[in-house]
Design an enzyme around this catalytic site. Structure first.
Site, short mmCIF file in Angstrom:
data_model
loop_
_atom_site.label_atom_id
_atom_site.label_comp_id
_atom_site.label_asym_id
_atom_site.label_seq_id
_atom_site.Cartn_x
_atom_site.Cartn_y
_atom_site.Cartn_z
N PHE A 107 42.34 27.55 33.46
CA PHE A 107 42.70 28.62 32.92
C PHE A 107 44.29 28.70 33.45
O PHE A 107 44.80 28.60 34.48
CB PHE A 107 41.93 29.59 33.60
CG PHE A 107 42.55 31.30 33.11
CD1 PHE A 107 42.05 31.49 31.73
CD2 PHE A 107 43.53 31.89 33.67
CE1 PHE A 107 42.65 32.97 31.30
CE2 PHE A 107 44.11 33.00 33.03
CZ PHE A 107 43.53 33.45 32.04
N ASP B 282 49.67 24.26 38.53
CA ASP B 282 49.64 25.73 38.42
C ASP B 282 49.01 26.35 39.85
O ASP B 282 47.75 26.23 40.00
CB ASP B 282 48.60 25.91 37.09
CG ASP B 282 48.34 27.50 36.76
OD1 ASP B 282 48.92 28.39 37.72
OD2 ASP B 282 47.72 27.86 35.77
N LYS C 40 50.22 35.78 40.92
CA LYS C 40 49.51 36.38 41.52
C LYS C 40 49.75 37.21 43.21
O LYS C 40 50.22 38.31 43.11
CB LYS C 40 48.17 35.88 41.65
CG LYS C 40 47.31 35.52 40.36
CD LYS C 40 45.97 35.58 40.37
CE LYS C 40 45.20 35.85 39.28
NZ LYS C 40 45.28 34.78 38.29
C1 LIG Z 1 45.63 34.24 36.77
C2 LIG Z 1 45.98 33.19 36.43
C3 LIG Z 1 46.89 32.75 35.32
C4 LIG Z 1 47.48 34.03 34.38
O1 LIG Z 1 48.23 34.87 35.19
P1 LIG Z 1 48.46 36.18 34.65
O2 LIG Z 1 49.51 36.84 35.47
O3 LIG Z 1 47.24 37.01 34.27
O4 LIG Z 1 49.29 35.75 33.20
C5 LIG Z 1 47.54 31.33 35.28
N1 LIG Z 1 46.97 30.36 35.93
C6 LIG Z 1 46.16 30.71 37.03
C7 LIG Z 1 45.45 29.47 37.60
C8 LIG Z 1 45.47 31.70 37.14
O5 LIG Z 1 44.51 32.03 38.10
#
Ligand SMILES: *Cc1c(COP(=O)(O)O)cnc(C)c1O
Length: 388
Positions: A123, A212, A241
């Site tokens: 994701f 990520d 986050k």
């Molecule tokens: C939550 C998340 C995202 C997206 O972050 P947003 O602030 O909602 O755009 C991208 N990568 C990972 C691994 C995430 O957990």
């Protein structure tokens, strides 16, 4: 717009791992705004930093120097060992920056159609490029045509990556989560060896290794960043986050030659790196350091996992319990989205992802008594669910 399936509750205040709704009921928060509120709610150091900054200056534009942004960039480079930072406002934007950086890196060395290797069940966000990179059809369905230039391989499968490397000269980067969050708290079998092998493959083919760490970063797995459990250094890392404790901020951090790819005019953001968001980011990192919250995440994650292992030892419906610090997954043998409502009725905030994995992302400030209470409350709910 109707983009969220909302739970029927409205919170009005919080303190530490606790939240209160508009009827005065008290809840144990084991989700932390989906890995955002690492400091818990209303942490005094954060409240003070934001209040003081708001009274001085909230926004000025990246047309000017921003002292708070420079200080946060320095701090991020110090604790990561990396070199440069681009600030934005969310996780998907941090990944957009990484994707643009990788493409430009490719173009700079004569690759006209650069491609990025991404993983199944990953994701990366909901913008067009990041949903195209995401390994979940539900996130993509209805939004075609997708952005091209992504090659998907199974997670935790270095042979698949090597196979692509042997056949495709357009690859410029790998984008991967060290632990998959939304995908179900998926931890590679040998997490350290996985990243180290990906690093070797990237070095052998002149690709960028892009992590990520939007969910795994900022102390959640027991180190500042998840890659610090290994010996490697990524070329690019995306953060968001937990970085601003709820004040929107994202960061794309780069090392070595990757830090030199973006030049004047190649990327930008109106809000990105403004004084308020950066003051929140700095206060967050300082509090994590001063209050020993990385060590705490490691310790409390262990308390929760071993607590669940004991509770579920003879319970057939629970397949596995796994954790990386305070990223905790309890996998069941059946879909369990109903658990969210059942837990809410017991004044407990949890999440279910990948259909059958209970996901817990508690605040990094959780203490041992609170962790034990979480285990007790959730074990009762899960057993009741399995007995239905
Ligand atoms: C939550 C998340 C995202 C997206 O972050 P947003 O602030 O909602 O755009 C991208 N990568 C990972 C691994 C995430 O957990």
């Amino acid at each position: 717009m109707n983009t969220y399936m909302r739970q029927p509750v409205t919170f009005v205040k919080g303190e530490g791992v606790w939240l209160w709704d508009d009827k005065g009921e008290k809840y144990l928060d084991a989700l932390a705004g989906v890995a955002v509120n690492g400091l818990g709610h209303a942490h005094p150091k954060l409240v003070k930093a934001i209040s003081e900054q708001a009274a001085k200056l909230i926004h000025v534009s990246n047309i000017y120097n921003i002292a708070e942004q420079e200080a946060l960039a320095d701090k991020l480079c110090e604790i990561s060992g990396m070199d440069k930072v681009f600030f934005c406002n969310s996780g998907c934007e941090a990944n957009e920056a990484s994707i643009k950086l990788a493409r430009l890196f490719g173009h700079n060395k004569g690759i006209e159609n650069p491609e990025i290797i991404v993983m199944d069940q990953s994701f990366h966000g909901r913008t067009m490029a990041t949903l195209s990179a995401t390994g979940n059809r539900k996130v993509q369905a209805g939004f075609e045509p997708l952005v091209s230039g992504f090659i998907r391989v199974p997670y935790d499968d270095v042979e698949a990556v090597k196979y692509i490397a042997s056949r495709n000269a357009n690859v410029v980067a790998i984008l991967v989560e060290p632990v998959q969050g939304e995908g179900g708290i998926n931890i590679p079998k040998d997490a350290e060896a996985y990243l180290e092998t990906l690093r070797q493959i990237c070095d052998a083919h002149d690709w960028l290794l892009m992590l990520d760490e939007v969910q795994t970063g900022v102390g959640r797995t027991g180190t500042w960043f998840s890659f610090q459990h290994t010996t490697i250094m990524p070329d690019v890392m995306s953060l968001a986050k937990g970085l601003g404790s709820g004040v929107p901020i994202g960061a794309c951090v780069a090392h070595g030659r990757a830090a030199e790819v973006f030049t004047y005019g190649k990327h930008g953001s109106t809000f990105g790196g403004n004084p308020l968001a950066c003051a929140a980011g700095l206060a967050t990192l300082n509090a994590i350091e001063e209050d020993g919250l990385r060590e705490n995440a490691e310790k409390i994650g262990h308390v929760i996992r071993t607590g669940f292992e004991a509770e579920f030892k003879n319970i057939k419906g629970v397949t596995t319990v796994r954790n990386a610090g305070l990223m905790i997954g309890v996998e069941l043998d059946r879909p369990c989205a109903d658990l969210v409502k059942m837990a809410l009725a017991e004044k407990l905030l949890i999440n279910v992802t990948a259909d059958n994995v209970v996901r817990l992302l508690p605040p990094l400030v959780m203490n041992e008594a609170e962790a034990n209470e979480l285990v007790q409350r959730l074990a009762v709910v899960i057993k009741a669910f399995l007995d239905r």
